[in-house]
Scaffold this motif. Sequence first.
Motif, PDB file in Angstrom:
ATOM      1  N   GLY A 182       0.813  -1.213   0.000  1.00 15.44           N
ATOM      2  CA  GLY A 182       0.000   0.000   0.000  1.00 15.44           C
ATOM      3  C   GLY A 182       0.843   1.259   0.000  1.00 15.44           C
ATOM      4  O   GLY A 182       0.511   2.243  -0.665  1.00 15.44           O
ATOM      5  N   SER A 183       1.943   1.244   0.753  1.00 12.97           N
ATOM      6  CA  SER A 183       2.833   2.411   0.786  1.00 12.97           C
ATOM      7  C   SER A 183       3.495   2.630  -0.561  1.00 12.97           C
ATOM      8  O   SER A 183       3.637   3.781  -1.010  1.00 12.97           O
ATOM      9  N   THR A 226       3.759   5.991  -5.293  1.00 11.68           N
ATOM     10  CA  THR A 226       3.744   6.101  -6.748  1.00 11.68           C
ATOM     11  C   THR A 226       2.637   7.038  -7.223  1.00 11.68           C
ATOM     12  O   THR A 226       2.857   7.891  -8.094  1.00 11.68           O
ATOM     13  N   VAL A 227       1.449   6.885  -6.640  1.00  8.20           N
ATOM     14  CA  VAL A 227       0.336   7.753  -7.028  1.00  8.20           C
ATOM     15  C   VAL A 227       0.628   9.207  -6.660  1.00  8.20           C
ATOM     16  O   VAL A 227       0.351  10.130  -7.438  1.00  8.20           O
ATOM     17  N   SER A 231       2.040  14.591  -8.416  1.00  7.20           N
ATOM     18  CA  SER A 231       2.941  15.733  -8.319  1.00  7.20           C
ATOM     19  C   SER A 231       3.510  16.090  -9.689  1.00  7.20           C
ATOM     20  O   SER A 231       3.643  17.265 -10.024  1.00  7.20           O
ATOM     21  N   LEU A 232       3.840  15.074 -10.478  1.00  5.63           N
ATOM     22  CA  LEU A 232       4.365  15.331 -11.822  1.00  5.63           C
ATOM     23  C   LEU A 232       3.316  15.937 -12.738  1.00  5.63           C
ATOM     24  O   LEU A 232       3.607  16.845 -13.520  1.00  5.63           O
ATOM     25  N   PHE A 233       2.079  15.436 -12.674  1.00  6.87           N
ATOM     26  CA  PHE A 233       1.033  15.923 -13.574  1.00  6.87           C
ATOM     27  C   PHE A 233       0.534  17.311 -13.213  1.00  6.87           C
ATOM     28  O   PHE A 233       0.213  18.099 -14.086  1.00  6.87           O
ATOM     29  N   PHE A 293       4.630  12.935   0.068  1.00  8.90           N
ATOM     30  CA  PHE A 293       4.020  11.677   0.511  1.00  8.90           C
ATOM     31  C   PHE A 293       4.105  11.639   2.035  1.00  8.90           C
ATOM     32  O   PHE A 293       5.184  11.728   2.610  1.00  8.90           O
ATOM     33  N   VAL A 294       2.971  11.512   2.690  1.00  7.72           N
ATOM     34  CA  VAL A 294       2.918  11.481   4.146  1.00  7.72           C
ATOM     35  C   VAL A 294       2.459  10.080   4.565  1.00  7.72           C
ATOM     36  O   VAL A 294       1.340   9.675   4.267  1.00  7.72           O
TER      37      VAL A 294
END
Length: 131
Positions: free
Chosen positions: A69-70, A75-76, A81-83, A90-91
């Motif tokens: 899950g982490s 990744t998401v 952030s890129l898009f 990421f927290v």
Amino acid sequence: LIAGATTSIALLVSFFSLTSSMFTNIHEQGKEIGLLRAVGVTRPWIAAVYSLEATVLVLSAGVLGVCIGSAVAFTVTAQRSLFTQLPLPFVFPRMAVAVILIASVVSAFIAAFVPAIRLVHSNIVRLMRFS
């Protein structure tokens, strides 16, 4: 607020499913418990073995789930952030993960210990005919 309620309901359903699964697992092994009792294994030892089995199984599944899950969440978050071209960190929810892991381990221990105690106090002949 809605996400918290949804998460709570999902956790409640998951814990019910976990309890049901552990309860069924112990009852399906009634014949093995009868055989262990017949060869002289003590009742507390049998209950401890089945409770430890459930605890290790759930803890390892929980840790593996947290790792997967982490990785997916990281990744998401990185893709978002890129898009969006926004700095989105990421927290990792340490407290929530700790509470969920502890609650699932305690739930698995209780869900395995209660039926194991009930079965080890049953008659050996009844346990051997159980399955």
